[in-house]
Design a protein around this motif. Sequence first.
Motif, PDB file in Angstrom:
ATOM      1  N   ARG A 189       0.809  -1.224   0.000  1.00 24.82           N
ATOM      2  CA  ARG A 189       0.000   0.000   0.000  1.00 24.82           C
ATOM      3  C   ARG A 189       0.842   1.274   0.000  1.00 24.82           C
ATOM      4  O   ARG A 189       0.568   2.213  -0.732  1.00 24.82           O
ATOM      5  CB  ARG A 189      -0.940  -0.007   1.193  1.00 24.82           C
ATOM      6  N   GLU A 190       1.894   1.303   0.811  1.00 26.49           N
ATOM      7  CA  GLU A 190       2.728   2.502   0.904  1.00 26.49           C
ATOM      8  C   GLU A 190       3.618   2.710  -0.321  1.00 26.49           C
ATOM      9  O   GLU A 190       4.263   3.747  -0.441  1.00 26.49           O
ATOM     10  CB  GLU A 190       3.618   2.451   2.156  1.00 26.49           C
ATOM     11  N   CYS A 191       3.668   1.726  -1.197  1.00 26.85           N
ATOM     12  CA  CYS A 191       4.533   1.816  -2.381  1.00 26.85           C
ATOM     13  C   CYS A 191       3.726   1.734  -3.671  1.00 26.85           C
ATOM     14  O   CYS A 191       4.103   1.050  -4.626  1.00 26.85           O
ATOM     15  CB  CYS A 191       5.598   0.726  -2.336  1.00 26.85           C
ATOM     16  N   GLN A 192       2.607   2.407  -3.690  1.00 26.25           N
ATOM     17  CA  GLN A 192       1.790   2.528  -4.890  1.00 26.25           C
ATOM     18  C   GLN A 192       1.907   3.964  -5.387  1.00 26.25           C
ATOM     19  O   GLN A 192       1.823   4.907  -4.591  1.00 26.25           O
ATOM     20  CB  GLN A 192       0.327   2.183  -4.607  1.00 26.25           C
ATOM     21  N   SER A 193       2.130   4.120  -6.678  1.00 27.97           N
ATOM     22  CA  SER A 193       2.263   5.448  -7.305  1.00 27.97           C
ATOM     23  C   SER A 193       3.390   6.261  -6.669  1.00 27.97           C
ATOM     24  O   SER A 193       3.241   7.449  -6.385  1.00 27.97           O
ATOM     25  CB  SER A 193       0.947   6.219  -7.231  1.00 27.97           C
ATOM     26  N   ILE A 194       4.534   5.605  -6.447  1.00 27.59           N
ATOM     27  CA  ILE A 194       5.695   6.292  -5.870  1.00 27.59           C
ATOM     28  C   ILE A 194       6.667   6.670  -6.984  1.00 27.59           C
ATOM     29  O   ILE A 194       6.657   6.069  -8.054  1.00 27.59           O
ATOM     30  CB  ILE A 194       6.403   5.436  -4.800  1.00 27.59           C
ATOM     31  N   THR A 195       7.524   7.639  -6.722  1.00 27.60           N
ATOM     32  CA  THR A 195       8.500   8.065  -7.715  1.00 27.60           C
ATOM     33  C   THR A 195       9.923   7.617  -7.373  1.00 27.60           C
ATOM     34  O   THR A 195      10.795   7.634  -8.226  1.00 27.60           O
ATOM     35  CB  THR A 195       8.490   9.598  -7.867  1.00 27.60           C
ATOM     36  N   LYS A 196      10.149   7.213  -6.142  1.00 27.44           N
ATOM     37  CA  LYS A 196      11.487   6.780  -5.723  1.00 27.44           C
ATOM     38  C   LYS A 196      11.732   5.325  -6.154  1.00 27.44           C
ATOM     39  O   LYS A 196      10.794   4.528  -6.208  1.00 27.44           O
ATOM     40  CB  LYS A 196      11.668   6.953  -4.222  1.00 27.44           C
ATOM     41  N   PRO A 197      12.991   4.939  -6.414  1.00 31.09           N
ATOM     42  CA  PRO A 197      13.298   3.583  -6.893  1.00 31.09           C
ATOM     43  C   PRO A 197      13.578   2.583  -5.771  1.00 31.09           C
ATOM     44  O   PRO A 197      14.483   1.756  -5.865  1.00 31.09           O
ATOM     45  CB  PRO A 197      14.530   3.795  -7.765  1.00 31.09           C
ATOM     46  N   PHE A 198      12.820   2.634  -4.700  1.00 31.05           N
ATOM     47  CA  PHE A 198      12.979   1.665  -3.614  1.00 31.05           C
ATOM     48  C   PHE A 198      11.701   1.596  -2.796  1.00 31.05           C
ATOM     49  O   PHE A 198      10.884   2.515  -2.807  1.00 31.05           O
ATOM     50  CB  PHE A 198      14.176   1.996  -2.726  1.00 31.05           C
ATOM     51  N   CYS A 199      11.548   0.473  -2.071  1.00 27.07           N
ATOM     52  CA  CYS A 199      10.367   0.250  -1.236  1.00 27.07           C
ATOM     53  C   CYS A 199      10.769  -0.636  -0.073  1.00 27.07           C
ATOM     54  O   CYS A 199      11.418  -1.669  -0.258  1.00 27.07           O
ATOM     55  CB  CYS A 199       9.269  -0.412  -2.067  1.00 27.07           C
ATOM     56  N   ASN A 200      10.367  -0.266   1.129  1.00 27.45           N
ATOM     57  CA  ASN A 200      10.677  -1.031   2.329  1.00 27.45           C
ATOM     58  C   ASN A 200       9.624  -2.132   2.499  1.00 27.45           C
ATOM     59  O   ASN A 200       8.458  -1.851   2.738  1.00 27.45           O
ATOM     60  CB  ASN A 200      10.699  -0.115   3.549  1.00 27.45           C
ATOM     61  N   LEU A 201      10.056  -3.392   2.383  1.00 27.70           N
ATOM     62  CA  LEU A 201       9.171  -4.547   2.533  1.00 27.70           C
ATOM     63  C   LEU A 201       9.509  -5.361   3.784  1.00 27.70           C
ATOM     64  O   LEU A 201       9.224  -6.550   3.865  1.00 27.70           O
ATOM     65  CB  LEU A 201       9.258  -5.441   1.293  1.00 27.70           C
ATOM     66  N   THR A 202      10.085  -4.716   4.776  1.00 26.32           N
ATOM     67  CA  THR A 202      10.519  -5.412   5.985  1.00 26.32           C
ATOM     68  C   THR A 202       9.362  -6.128   6.686  1.00 26.32           C
ATOM     69  O   THR A 202       9.472  -7.310   7.020  1.00 26.32           O
ATOM     70  CB  THR A 202      11.196  -4.429   6.954  1.00 26.32           C
ATOM     71  N   CYS A 203       8.261  -5.436   6.910  1.00 24.07           N
ATOM     72  CA  CYS A 203       7.135  -6.040   7.628  1.00 24.07           C
ATOM     73  C   CYS A 203       6.514  -7.189   6.845  1.00 24.07           C
ATOM     74  O   CYS A 203       6.050  -8.172   7.424  1.00 24.07           O
ATOM     75  CB  CYS A 203       6.073  -4.990   7.922  1.00 24.07           C
ATOM     76  N   GLU A 204       6.534  -7.092   5.533  1.00 22.03           N
ATOM     77  CA  GLU A 204       5.923  -8.117   4.690  1.00 22.03           C
ATOM     78  C   GLU A 204       6.823  -9.337   4.508  1.00 22.03           C
ATOM     79  O   GLU A 204       6.362 -10.390   4.077  1.00 22.03           O
ATOM     80  CB  GLU A 204       5.593  -7.523   3.312  1.00 22.03           C
ATOM     81  N   THR A 205       8.100  -9.214   4.824  1.00 16.20           N
ATOM     82  CA  THR A 205       9.056 -10.301   4.619  1.00 16.20           C
ATOM     83  C   THR A 205       9.785 -10.657   5.914  1.00 16.20           C
ATOM     84  O   THR A 205      10.948 -11.045   5.880  1.00 16.20           O
ATOM     85  CB  THR A 205      10.083  -9.909   3.535  1.00 16.20           C
ATOM     86  N   GLU A 206       9.089 -10.555   7.032  1.00 15.41           N
ATOM     87  CA  GLU A 206       9.760 -10.727   8.326  1.00 15.41           C
ATOM     88  C   GLU A 206      10.071 -12.176   8.695  1.00 15.41           C
ATOM     89  O   GLU A 206      10.928 -12.429   9.530  1.00 15.41           O
ATOM     90  CB  GLU A 206       8.956 -10.066   9.429  1.00 15.41           C
TER      91      GLU A 206
END
Length: 73
Positions: A44-61
Motif C-alpha cells: 500500500r505505501e509503495c503505490q504510485s511512488i517516484t522513488k526507486p525503492f520500497c521497504n518490505l521489511t514487515c511483509e518479509t519478516e
Amino acid sequence: KRAAFSSTNFENILTWQTEADIPPGTVFDVQYKQYGEKSWLNKRECQSITKPFCNLTCETENITEHYYARVRA
C-alpha cells in the motif's frame, strides 16, 4: 529493471534501476508474495511512488520463507 532485495540492519528494501530515458513523473507500483502463493499483494505505501525503492521489511519478516517482489511503472 534489475529489481532486487537488499537487507541491511534487519530491513528488507526492494530496489530497482530505471531506464535512462524514463519520462518525468513516472510512478511505480510494488507487489510482493510469499513463495508458493498464487496472488500478488500490493504494498500500500509503495503505490504510485517516484522513488526507486520500497521497504518490505514487515511483509518479509519470516526469515525461513522465500519472497518475491515486482515493480510496475
